[in-house]
Write a protein that holds these residues in place. Structure first.
Motif, PDB file in Angstrom:
ATOM      1  N   ASP A  45      43.989  44.493  43.912  1.00 39.84           N
ATOM      2  CA  ASP A  45      45.064  45.490  43.965  1.00 39.84           C
ATOM      3  C   ASP A  45      44.490  46.854  44.360  1.00 39.84           C
ATOM      4  O   ASP A  45      45.224  47.815  44.574  1.00 39.84           O
ATOM      5  CB  ASP A  45      45.861  45.544  42.645  1.00 39.84           C
ATOM      6  CG  ASP A  45      44.988  45.855  41.438  1.00 39.84           C
ATOM      7  OD1 ASP A  45      43.750  45.947  41.584  1.00 39.84           O
ATOM      8  OD2 ASP A  45      45.542  45.991  40.333  1.00 39.84           O
ATOM      9  N   SER A  46      43.150  46.911  44.531  1.00 47.22           N
ATOM     10  CA  SER A  46      42.516  48.098  45.118  1.00 47.22           C
ATOM     11  C   SER A  46      43.036  48.337  46.533  1.00 47.22           C
ATOM     12  O   SER A  46      42.835  49.412  47.092  1.00 47.22           O
ATOM     13  CB  SER A  46      40.995  47.944  45.138  1.00 47.22           C
ATOM     14  OG  SER A  46      40.634  46.727  45.767  1.00 47.22           O
ATOM     15  N   ASP A  84      44.889  39.456  43.201  1.00 44.89           N
ATOM     16  CA  ASP A  84      45.185  40.238  41.998  1.00 44.89           C
ATOM     17  C   ASP A  84      46.673  40.209  41.710  1.00 44.89           C
ATOM     18  O   ASP A  84      47.488  40.340  42.630  1.00 44.89           O
ATOM     19  CB  ASP A  84      44.778  41.705  42.221  1.00 44.89           C
ATOM     20  CG  ASP A  84      43.546  42.087  41.439  1.00 44.89           C
ATOM     21  OD1 ASP A  84      43.266  41.451  40.405  1.00 44.89           O
ATOM     22  OD2 ASP A  84      42.860  43.029  41.879  1.00 44.89           O
ATOM     23  N   LYS A 114      44.093  36.919  39.547  1.00 39.68           N
ATOM     24  CA  LYS A 114      43.306  37.682  38.568  1.00 39.68           C
ATOM     25  C   LYS A 114      44.250  38.583  37.778  1.00 39.68           C
ATOM     26  O   LYS A 114      45.153  39.195  38.360  1.00 39.68           O
ATOM     27  CB  LYS A 114      42.232  38.526  39.266  1.00 39.68           C
ATOM     28  CG  LYS A 114      41.427  39.400  38.294  1.00 39.68           C
ATOM     29  CD  LYS A 114      40.129  39.890  38.899  1.00 39.68           C
ATOM     30  CE  LYS A 114      40.252  41.039  39.855  1.00 39.68           C
ATOM     31  NZ  LYS A 114      40.849  42.272  39.297  1.00 39.68           N
TER      32      LYS A 114
HETATM   33  O1  KIV Z   1      41.091  45.409  42.821  1.00 37.64           O
HETATM   34  C1  KIV Z   1      39.888  45.191  42.999  1.00 37.64           C
HETATM   35  O2  KIV Z   1      39.334  45.411  44.083  1.00 37.64           O
HETATM   36  C2  KIV Z   1      39.124  44.655  41.891  1.00 37.64           C
HETATM   37  C3  KIV Z   1      37.651  44.505  42.062  1.00 37.64           C
HETATM   38  C4  KIV Z   1      37.020  45.822  42.196  1.00 37.64           C
HETATM   39  C5  KIV Z   1      37.048  43.706  40.994  1.00 37.64           C
HETATM   40  O3  KIV Z   1      39.682  44.336  40.887  1.00 37.64           O
END
Ligand code: KIV
Length: 280
Positions: A45-46, A84, A114
Motif C-alpha cells: 500500500d506504499s 497489501d 498482507k
Molecule cells: O507497503 C509496503 O511497501 C510495505 C513494505 C514496505 C513492507 O508494507
C-alpha cells in the motif's frame, strides 16, 4: 523456472536460505523482479505515497490497489504475488475483509494478502484462511497506524513493547500466517522473533537477523525525491538520470533538434527507403 509459493518460502527458512522480497507496482517492474530472481513481489500500500502522491498509505483504496495488482500480475510469473490490504479494508467486519481479499485474489491475481497488526487481526487471518487466502503478517512499524504511533518511528525499544511484538508474532503464527514482515524494530528483537517462529520473518529496517529482506523498489533504485529512511541502501540513483534525460529532450524540442531524420517517417515504406532495416 520454479514458481515461488507460500510453502517454498518456509522451505527457504528451514534450509537457512535468505528470502528476497521487493515491492512492485506495475508490469515492467514485475518483469524486472522475475528476471532478477526475486522471490516475493509485494504490491504494497506504499503505492499510495510512492506512486499516487498521497502523504501516507491511509487514503489508498481497494480499487486503487487492484489496479496495480492486476498490472503486476500481467508482468509476473515466478515470484509470489502478495497484495497489501489497505487501511479499513479488513479491520471493521470479517465479511468485508473476505470480500476485499477475494477481489485482490480473484480479480487481481494475487496469491496472498498482507495485513498489519497482531492480536487484533488474528480472527481476520483465520477467516481469510477459511476461504483459502494465504496471509502475510506485518508487525513493528505498521504504517497504517502512523497517526496512533505518532510518526514513522522505530518500534519495540521498550521491554513491554518488545514483548508485545514477540507475543503478537506468536499469535499471528498460531492464526496461520505464512510469513511476517518486521518493520523498523531493533535488530535483537527481530532476531528473537525470527528464532522463536517457524514461519519466515522478512525485515525492513529490522537488521540482518531476519529470514529475508524487503525494500520499496523506488528506494532501492533511487527514484524518489528527498531523504530515505536509514534502513534504505540505494543501489542506483535513477531520479537524477531521469530528470537529466527529460531536460535534454525538452531542450532538443525547443531548439528543433528533436525529432531528427531517424525519428521521422517519409512517404515511402521503410523496406524500400531503408534496406538495412529489412529482416532476413
Ligand atoms: O507497503 C509496503 O511497501 C510495505 C513494505 C514496505 C513492507 O508494507
Amino acid at each position: 523456472m520454479t514458481k515461488v509459493t507460500t510453502s517454498s518460502l518456509g522451505e527457504l527458512k528451514r534450509k537457512g536460505e535468505r528470502i528476497v522480497a521487493l515491492t512492485a507496482y506495475d508490469a515492467p517492474t514485475a518483469r524486472l523482479l522475475d528476471e532478477a530472481g526475486v522471490d516475493v513481489a509485494l504490491v504494497g500500500d506504499s503505492v499510495a505515497n510512492v506512486k499516487l502522491g498521497y502523504a501516507n498509505t491511509i487514503p489508498v483504496t481497494v480499487d486503487e490497489m487492484l489496479h496495480h495488482v492486476k498490472a503486476v500480475r500481467r508482468g509476473l510469473e515466478r515470484a509470489l504475488l502478495v497484495a497489501d490490504m489497505p487501511y479499513l479494508s479488513y479491520e471493521l467486519d470479517a465479511r468485508e475483509a473476505l470480500r476485499h481479499a477475494g477481489r485482490l485474489v480473484k480479480e487481481g491475481g494475487a496469491e496472498a494478502v498482507k495485513v498489519e497488526g497482531g492480536l487484533e487481526v488474528a480472527p481476520v487471518v483465520k477467516e481469510l484462511l477459511r476461504i483459502n487466502v494465504p496471509v502475510m503478517g506485518h508487525l513493528g512499524l505498521t504504517p497504517q497506524a502512523v497517526n496512533k504511533l505518532g510518526g514513522f518511528k522505530v518500534q519495540g525499544r521498550r521491554p513491554q513493547d518488545a514483548e508485545k511484538i514477540v507475543t503478537d508474532a506468536r499469535i499471528l503464527e498460531g492464526a496461520g500466517v505464512f510469513a511476517i514482515v518486521l518493520e523498523c524494530v531493533p535488530e535483537d528483537l527481530a532476531r528473537e522473533v525470527t528464532r522463536k517462529l517457524s514461519v519466515p520473518t522478512i525485515g525492513i529496517g529490522a537488521g540482518a537477523g531476519c529470514d529475508g529482506q524487503i525494500l520499496v523498489v523506488d528506494d532501492l533504485l533511487g527514484m524518489g525525491q528527498g531523504p530515505t529512511p536509514k534502513f534504505v541502501k540505494r543501489y542506483a540513483d535513477l531520479r537524477p538520470q531521469m530528470l537529466d534525460a527529460i531536460k535534454r529532450w525538452s531542450g532538443d524540442v525547443r531548439t528543433a533538434a528533436f525529432p531528427g531524420p531517424e525519428q521521422t517517417y517519409g512517404t515511402k515504406p521503410p523496406a524500400a527507403r531503408e534496406p538495412r532495416e529489412r529482416r532476413p
